[in-house]
Scaffold this active site. Structure first.
Site: not given
Length: 243
Positions: A156, A160
């Site tokens: 993640y 991001k």
């Protein structure tokens, strides 16, 4: 383009949480919104109903941002239908957390494909459309995890953080076309994805509370407005001081 009422926005992942709040905020500002979702049709219809009941305009557009052909077909149909799309909010994203030694390939690929490939598929399909208008707002949802990193979120955080790099680079390419590209990096936001966050984690936030989806949506709405015309390539953290 001086009036929000002349604008049309595509928001990916708009059926719930932050995406839904962004759609409702933009619609309240007079923007005509396109609610993208992959599978949660009923939730998207509920968002649409709330917007319509408040006097706004919203249309549904189901497609999977991970699927390049499907995304291209859907966005080209939106362009053909008109009016022009001039705001793109890349919000669609998922997380599948695990300690890195235990992280399965599927968890890596599904998270990075939704966030990074999704950004590419949607934005590449609409960039020339914005260039032709010589006006646009591209707003990408990153995360404080992409700024600071976080245990159990290597996939993640990588996705991001990649969004931040893409934002800054694309902003340089499009600035002379009057198209701004910015990122918003939420911290721990109260949504159905954070229902199981322990209070001990919340107490590490300087403000000692989780943020709300509406607080993130207000920042996105500002970046989408003419008031933010000289802001590009920036990452705004909405995290209660966490970063």
């Amino acid at each position: 383009m001086s009036s929000e009422k002349s604008k049309r926005a595509l928001i990916t992942g708009a059926s719930r949480g932050i995406g839904a709040a962004i759609a409702e905020r933009l619609a309240a500002d007079g923007v005509s919104v396109i609610l993208n979702y992959r599978s949660q049709k009923e939730a998207a219809q509920q968002v649409q109903a709330r917007i319509l009941a408040a006097g706004g305009h919203a249309e549904l557009c189901p497609f999977d941002v991970c699927n390049r052909e499907q995304t291209h077909e859907a966005t080209q149909e939106l362009i053909a239908q008109g009016p022009p799309i001039n705001i793109v909010v890349n919000n669609a994203g998922i997380h599948q957390d695990a300690a890195f030694p235990a992280m399965k390939p599927d968890a890596w690929e599904s998270v990075t494909r939704t966030t990074l490939d999704g950004f590419y598929n949607v934005t590449s399909a609409l960039t020339m459309h914005l260039v032709q208008q010589r006006y646009g707002r591209i707003i990408n949802l990153s995360s404080v995890s992409g700024v600071l990193g976080n245990r159990g979120q290597v996939n993640y955080a990588a996705a991001k953080a990649g969004i931040i790099g893409a934002t800054k680079s694309l902003a340089l390419e499009l600035a002379k076309r009057r198209i701004t590209v910015n990122a918003v990096a939420p911290g721990i936001i109260a949504t159905d994805m954070t229902d199981d966050i322990p209070d001990a984690i919340v107490q590490q936030i300087p403000m000692r509370r989780m943020g709300t989806a509406e607080e993130v949506a207000h920042v996105v709405a500002f970046l989408a407005s003419d008031a933010a015309s000289y802001i590009t390539g920036q990452v705004i953290c909405v995290d209660g001081g966490l970063s």
